[in-house]
Design a protein around this motif. Sequence first.
Motif, short mmCIF file in Angstrom:
data_model
loop_
_atom_site.label_atom_id
_atom_site.label_comp_id
_atom_site.label_asym_id
_atom_site.label_seq_id
_atom_site.Cartn_x
_atom_site.Cartn_y
_atom_site.Cartn_z
N ASP A 377 0.83 -1.20 0.00
CA ASP A 377 0.00 0.00 0.00
C ASP A 377 0.87 1.26 0.00
OD1 ASP A 377 -2.88 0.80 0.12
OD2 ASP A 377 -2.18 1.90 1.88
N GLU A 381 1.04 4.28 -2.83
CA GLU A 381 0.95 5.71 -2.50
C GLU A 381 2.17 6.46 -3.02
OE1 GLU A 381 0.47 8.65 1.40
OE2 GLU A 381 0.48 6.47 1.63
N ARG A 384 1.83 7.10 -6.53
CA ARG A 384 0.65 7.91 -6.81
C ARG A 384 -0.28 7.20 -7.82
NH1 ARG A 384 3.03 14.13 -7.13
NH2 ARG A 384 3.98 14.13 -5.05
N ARG A 390 -4.31 1.11 -8.09
CA ARG A 390 -3.98 0.61 -6.74
C ARG A 390 -4.70 -0.70 -6.47
NH1 ARG A 390 -6.88 1.16 -2.00
NH2 ARG A 390 -5.69 0.99 -0.05
#
Length: 536
Positions: A377, A381, A384, A390
């Motif tokens: 995760d 992030e 981006r 994601r």
Amino acid sequence: MKPPVERIEVPIKELRDLLTAAREKLGAEGYRKLKAAIDTLAYLTSLIEDQQTTIQKLRDLLVKPASTEKTDKVLEKAGLQKQAKNIANGKSLKKAKKGHGRNGAGAYPAARRVPVAHAALSSGDTCPKCLEGTLYGQREPGVLLRVTGRAPIEATIYELRKLRCGLCLEVFTAAAPPEAGEKKYDETSASMIALLKYGSGVPFYRLDTLQSNLGIPLPPSTQWGVVKERAERIRPAHEELIRQAAQGKVLYNDDTKARVLALRREQPETGDDRTGVFTSGIVATTEGWRAALYFTGRQHAGENLADVLRWRPTDLSPPIQMSDALSRNAPKRAGLKKILTAYCNAHGRRQFVEIAPSFQEQCRYVLESFRSVYHNDALAEEQRLSPEDRLRFHQEHSGPVLKELRQWMEAQFAEHKTEPNSGLGKAISYLLRHWLKLTLFLREPGTPLDANLVERALKRAILHRKNGLFYKTLNGAGVGDLFMSLIHTCELNGANPFEYLTELQRHSANLAERPAEWMPWNYRETLQRFTTAAAA
């Protein structure tokens, strides 16, 4: 068989007297340790006599809680050596910790900047060293930072000159300068009081003590009068914030205990004999902004979330609700649209952190599996990734890890390796029972892993409860909720809360007409339009 312990009734006062008599023989260090033991015994006695005290409260007092829940530290405390990290792509995300070392000039965006010209030279002059070159101004000036101290609330006394006629005795008083304003307590004073009280947990009486020591007294009743009056003027911003939060893609919610003295003396009106008082925290996120809301009263977080969702437009897709698995966090209300419920993985993981010393190898496997998921995760992030990318990234890298984890947990019970009623069995049962909601992030784009965002938001209410202890009335709690909501929303969106609260007060008339233009994430554009219109 152990011999029975002789029971002797000894008052705490008598123990203190014995300690005082033996002080010289014990020495300074021995006296300090024994005194701490007697003080702890006295405190435990008072807790045991209180019927509200739980075993967990006593355990937390006697056993030092873990200072961190990081996997390596938990395993080290459990007596296990570090192993190679089981991370899918093997990348490291170690970063330097923030908040250590000196702050440069860039860390002071609100500092007053004073341009200083060279005393003897200017652009275009001949170089005084080589006597041939020409001096040109550099783009970046030299920086000299100076930090000064002053009172949080300052006061200015304007001494208006008076003249009296010697014949008719008419008195002529000088007019106050424009900068004096019309109010004794201007917008900046109200913003500072609110920011200290509801943003930093400084009680009114404590600020009064500080101000008195600095020669500018500010009684608690005066402080309350100022923030109460200004809260009514900026209330449209809070009401609009609730409407905006209802449109969020993800809504986090949780609550913590609160104290409202008036409610302790009143009969509950909920019809279910509820006596508890709570402060609920709700954080709504969507692309471009985040909104934080606080509600204090007898309602739980789920009921407050249901009230917020009444403002949600019917044409929007179902929101994602993130919380822990407590039933009181679920928004239950007739006519409420469908909600996608996700549960916090940090709460499930924490149960294995607590039992790691007793079930070392089993907890190592579970904690390292969670570490791999959180690492993935963090990579998403860092890169981006969009919510859809994601989701695919987690399905590819975290999906197999969690599939193996679930198979392992089911095998613990199927093969009778773990007793269901043991600490490990209960921790595994929690994950299996809520597996679908814990793993919603593998099926729904934008689903977070945990509810840490609202947990951090509730720290503001906890800080206020710790320092201010209580609200006197629900009206006072409502004022606190309003300011906490606006202040924390500013922090979530990188806005200056002091500046924001001040501008809301200065433009309260326009705020009442167009509240949507005065949110913490867009009020600067509104101010720019005002400035441009004034210049034209």
